[in-house]
Scaffold this active site. Structure first.
Site, PDB file in Angstrom:
ATOM      1  N   GLY A  12       0.428  -0.818  -0.389  1.00  0.00           N
ATOM      2  CA  GLY A  12      -0.250   0.269   0.241  1.00  0.00           C
ATOM      3  C   GLY A  12       0.750   1.202  -0.148  1.00  0.00           C
ATOM      4  O   GLY A  12       2.382   1.167   0.205  1.00  0.00           O
ATOM      5  N   PHE A  13       0.270   2.284  -0.310  1.00  0.00           N
ATOM      6  CA  PHE A  13       1.137   3.238  -0.177  1.00  0.00           C
ATOM      7  C   PHE A  13       1.863   3.324   0.821  1.00  0.00           C
ATOM      8  O   PHE A  13       3.303   3.716   1.094  1.00  0.00           O
ATOM      9  CB  PHE A  13      -0.270   4.427   0.340  1.00  0.00           C
ATOM     10  CG  PHE A  13       0.142   6.006   0.568  1.00  0.00           C
ATOM     11  CD1 PHE A  13       1.511   6.677  -0.303  1.00  0.00           C
ATOM     12  CD2 PHE A  13      -0.299   7.074   1.034  1.00  0.00           C
ATOM     13  CE1 PHE A  13       2.010   8.202   0.711  1.00  0.00           C
ATOM     14  CE2 PHE A  13       0.282   8.141   1.467  1.00  0.00           C
ATOM     15  CZ  PHE A  13       0.921   8.786   1.336  1.00  0.00           C
ATOM     16  N   ASN A  34      -2.317  -8.989   0.852  1.00  0.00           N
ATOM     17  CA  ASN A  34      -2.608  -9.694   0.258  1.00  0.00           C
ATOM     18  C   ASN A  34      -3.644  -8.860  -0.994  1.00  0.00           C
ATOM     19  O   ASN A  34      -4.424  -9.149  -1.651  1.00  0.00           O
ATOM     20  CB  ASN A  34      -5.037  -9.989   0.950  1.00  0.00           C
ATOM     21  CG  ASN A  34      -5.769  -8.985   1.598  1.00  0.00           C
ATOM     22  OD1 ASN A  34      -5.432  -7.464   1.378  1.00  0.00           O
ATOM     23  ND2 ASN A  34      -6.792  -9.248   1.595  1.00  0.00           N
ATOM     24  N   SER A  77      -4.988  -2.192   5.985  1.00  0.00           N
ATOM     25  CA  SER A  77      -6.144  -1.671   6.341  1.00  0.00           C
ATOM     26  C   SER A  77      -6.516  -0.848   5.215  1.00  0.00           C
ATOM     27  O   SER A  77      -6.292  -0.247   4.989  1.00  0.00           O
ATOM     28  CB  SER A  77      -6.101  -0.911   7.438  1.00  0.00           C
ATOM     29  OG  SER A  77      -7.964  -0.390   7.581  1.00  0.00           O
ATOM     30  N   LYS A 107       3.544 -12.122  20.407  1.00  0.00           N
ATOM     31  CA  LYS A 107       3.544 -12.420  21.721  1.00  0.00           C
ATOM     32  C   LYS A 107       4.116 -13.633  21.751  1.00  0.00           C
ATOM     33  O   LYS A 107       5.249 -13.609  22.687  1.00  0.00           O
ATOM     34  CB  LYS A 107       2.290 -12.428  22.486  1.00  0.00           C
ATOM     35  CG  LYS A 107       1.962 -13.251  23.904  1.00  0.00           C
ATOM     36  CD  LYS A 107       1.331 -12.801  24.832  1.00  0.00           C
ATOM     37  CE  LYS A 107       0.785 -13.954  25.749  1.00  0.00           C
ATOM     38  NZ  LYS A 107       0.115 -15.640  25.470  1.00  0.00           N
ATOM     39  N   TYR A 147     -14.766   1.794   9.793  1.00  0.00           N
ATOM     40  CA  TYR A 147     -13.833   2.474   9.377  1.00  0.00           C
ATOM     41  C   TYR A 147     -13.387   2.516  10.794  1.00  0.00           C
ATOM     42  O   TYR A 147     -12.120   2.390  11.896  1.00  0.00           O
ATOM     43  CB  TYR A 147     -13.094   3.258   8.481  1.00  0.00           C
ATOM     44  CG  TYR A 147     -11.867   3.912   8.475  1.00  0.00           C
ATOM     45  CD1 TYR A 147     -10.553   2.885   7.825  1.00  0.00           C
ATOM     46  CD2 TYR A 147     -11.550   4.742   8.723  1.00  0.00           C
ATOM     47  CE1 TYR A 147      -9.290   2.952   7.870  1.00  0.00           C
ATOM     48  CE2 TYR A 147     -10.068   5.235   8.463  1.00  0.00           C
ATOM     49  CZ  TYR A 147      -9.343   4.027   8.604  1.00  0.00           C
ATOM     50  OH  TYR A 147      -7.017   4.891   8.027  1.00  0.00           O
TER      51      TYR A 147
HETATM   52  N1  NAD Z   1      -2.561   6.966   4.675  1.00  0.00           N
HETATM   53  C1  NAD Z   1      -3.750   8.084   5.069  1.00  0.00           C
HETATM   54  O1  NAD Z   1      -3.530   9.285   5.437  1.00  0.00           O
HETATM   55  C2  NAD Z   1      -3.779   7.887   6.266  1.00  0.00           C
HETATM   56  C3  NAD Z   1      -4.292   8.037   7.610  1.00  0.00           C
HETATM   57  C4  NAD Z   1      -5.066   7.419   8.609  1.00  0.00           C
HETATM   58  C5  NAD Z   1      -4.426   6.130   9.238  1.00  0.00           C
HETATM   59  N2  NAD Z   1      -4.022   5.352   7.811  1.00  0.00           N
HETATM   60  C6  NAD Z   1      -3.418   3.640   8.013  1.00  0.00           C
HETATM   61  O2  NAD Z   1      -2.105   3.625   7.687  1.00  0.00           O
HETATM   62  C7  NAD Z   1      -2.400   2.398   7.199  1.00  0.00           C
HETATM   63  C8  NAD Z   1      -2.039   2.217   5.726  1.00  0.00           C
HETATM   64  O3  NAD Z   1      -3.000   3.243   4.850  1.00  0.00           O
HETATM   65  P1  NAD Z   1      -2.362   3.282   3.309  1.00  0.00           P
HETATM   66  O4  NAD Z   1      -2.801   4.901   2.879  1.00  0.00           O
HETATM   67  O5  NAD Z   1      -1.358   3.146   3.217  1.00  0.00           O
HETATM   68  O6  NAD Z   1      -3.437   2.850   2.825  1.00  0.00           O
HETATM   69  P2  NAD Z   1      -3.789   1.660   1.367  1.00  0.00           P
HETATM   70  O7  NAD Z   1      -4.498   1.179   1.043  1.00  0.00           O
HETATM   71  O8  NAD Z   1      -2.548   2.256   0.499  1.00  0.00           O
HETATM   72  O9  NAD Z   1      -2.792   0.280   1.740  1.00  0.00           O
HETATM   73  C9  NAD Z   1      -3.221  -0.799   2.493  1.00  0.00           C
HETATM   74  C10 NAD Z   1      -2.404  -2.302   2.016  1.00  0.00           C
HETATM   75  O10 NAD Z   1      -3.063  -3.238   2.897  1.00  0.00           O
HETATM   76  C11 NAD Z   1      -3.076  -4.176   2.067  1.00  0.00           C
HETATM   77  N3  NAD Z   1      -4.864  -5.443   3.232  1.00  0.00           N
HETATM   78  C12 NAD Z   1      -5.848  -4.675   3.634  1.00  0.00           C
HETATM   79  N4  NAD Z   1      -6.238  -5.191   3.991  1.00  0.00           N
HETATM   80  C13 NAD Z   1      -5.414  -6.505   3.930  1.00  0.00           C
HETATM   81  C14 NAD Z   1      -5.749  -7.661   4.706  1.00  0.00           C
HETATM   82  N5  NAD Z   1      -6.536  -8.421   4.963  1.00  0.00           N
HETATM   83  N6  NAD Z   1      -4.243  -9.013   4.574  1.00  0.00           N
HETATM   84  C15 NAD Z   1      -2.964  -8.021   4.132  1.00  0.00           C
HETATM   85  N7  NAD Z   1      -3.011  -7.092   3.738  1.00  0.00           N
HETATM   86  C16 NAD Z   1      -4.453  -6.084   3.591  1.00  0.00           C
HETATM   87  C17 NAD Z   1      -3.725  -3.605   1.057  1.00  0.00           C
HETATM   88  O11 NAD Z   1      -4.189  -4.423  -0.239  1.00  0.00           O
HETATM   89  C18 NAD Z   1      -2.727  -2.440   0.655  1.00  0.00           C
HETATM   90  O12 NAD Z   1      -1.774  -2.970   0.354  1.00  0.00           O
HETATM   91  C19 NAD Z   1      -4.195   2.076   6.643  1.00  0.00           C
HETATM   92  O13 NAD Z   1      -3.683   1.289   8.550  1.00  0.00           O
HETATM   93  C20 NAD Z   1      -4.465   2.935   7.684  1.00  0.00           C
HETATM   94  O14 NAD Z   1      -5.555   3.345   8.515  1.00  0.00           O
HETATM   95  C21 NAD Z   1      -3.330   6.430   6.876  1.00  0.00           C
END
Ligand code: NAD
Length: 329
Positions: A12-13, A34, A77, A107, A147
């Protein structure tokens, strides 16, 4: 011996930028994803490195890792409204079952775990800016509840493992972060505006544009997360950029930055869209000696250049979608 870190959501990002950071800092990184919202191309440059290993796996299923593990960063997520409104059950599962699995793994391995929480735990806040001791104003049964509540549960179970099992835990409350590798079609305002500008479309504002946001550049966010992991503080810490702007002014900035002549058009505000979000980062400043360094102009330019480098096919595949249609009121 080289320390080993497991990063979930690696494709992800944020996860992919964290993989880069830990590789650069000399760790052995195991990336797990995934691909439900991620993309292999975000980690393609790491796949052949000797200190990077990738496991395709859904973290809501039992997780098995051979050998020792020193740190876990749980970033898997769906994170944008367009994603979690489309896949609400998976969103709840990855925050609950996924986090439980990872805490169990931490753990078993005696590893320190950091979980990615969010400013969404504050809901539509009644306190500005938001400090970590504000409990939030969340609609449990609203569309965004899937969420927000998954993340609130994630924080609770993490604290329970810390208190009951003495696990070393860290909780980062991430505020809006942006930069290269965001998806153009993820429904968030920065890629949405930039994609529209690049395609020559008008910029869509939901509501009257007077809602404010603050945006943190990804390298700043990653530095804050890294420092938090190596601190000795187990309670939530806000990491974000407190510099606020109205969406209306931000649209004007994007039009200026992209050198385009687009107009701004207004649409109905989605349910539970927060009117204001601004982190109070006093705790991070004091505890971690951290604050954001990259200004909006510099960060937006880097991000725009990334989007500009995408192929025309990717750009048109990402035409702006009205995500309110996923909301069943
Ligand atoms: N980008 C933001 O501004 C921001 C803000 C607040 C919180 N977050 C948190 O940071 C985390 C990453 O966010 P992001 O912006 O990179 O999102 P994203 O969607 O780019 O990356 C999330 C990654 O998680 C993977 N994923 C999701 N469910 C999965 C599962 N069950 N098993 C394995 N992989 C799984 C996705 O395929 C994806 O690659 C998240 O937990 C998000 O809640 C991000």
């Amino acid at each position: 011996m080289i320390e080993k870190v497991l990063i979930t959501g690696a494709a992800g990002f944020l996860g992919s930028h964290l993989c880069d950071k830990f590789i650069n800092e000399g760790f052995h990184v195991i990336g797990m994803d995934n691909f439900i919202t991620g993309d292999k191309k975000n980690i393609a440059h790491l796949l052949d490195l000797p200190n990077f290993q990738f496991i395709e796996h859904d973290v809501t299923e039992f997780i098995k890792i051979e050998g020792n593990l020193d740190y876990i960063l749980h970033f898997a997520s769906p994170a944008s409204p367009i994603d979690y409104l489309k896949i609400p059950i998976q969103t709840l599962k990855v925050g609950s079952l996924g986090t439980h699995n990872l805490l169990g793994l931490a753990k078993a391995k005696n590893a320190r775990i950091l979980i990615a929480s969010t400013s969404e735990v504050y809901g539509d806040p009644l306190v500005h800016p938001q400090t970590e001791d504000y409990y939030g104003n969340v609609n449990t049964i609203g569309p965004r509840g899937v969420y927000d509540e998954a993340k609130r549960f994630q924080e609770s179970i993490t604290m329970a493992y810390h208190r009951f099992h003495g696990l070393e835990t860290r909780i980062v409350r991430i505020f809006n972060t942006y930069g290269p590798r965001m998806r153009l079609n993820d429904g968030r305002v920065i890629p949405a505006f930039m994609g529209q500008a690049l395609r020559g479309e008008d910029l869509t504002i939901f509501g009257d544009g007077m809602q404010t946001r603050s945006f943190c550049y990804v390298s700043d966010e990653v530095d804050g997360i890294y420092k938090l992991l190596f601190s000795d503080y187990s309670y939530p810490v806000n990491i974000g950029n407190p510099h606020e702007i109205t969406i209306k002014d931000f649209a004007e900035e994007i039009i200026k930055l992209t050198g385009t002549n687009q107009k701004v058009i207004y649409k109905e505000l989605p349910q539970d869209d927060p009117m204001q979000r601004q982190p109070d980062i006093s705790l991070a400043k004091k505890l971690l000696n951290w604050e954001p360094k990259v200004g909006r102009e510099e960060g937006m330019l880097k991000t725009f250049n990334y989007f500009k480098s995408l192929s025309a096919e990717e750009l048109h595949k990402s035409e702006h979608k009205d995500f309110t249609k996923h909301i069943k009121k």
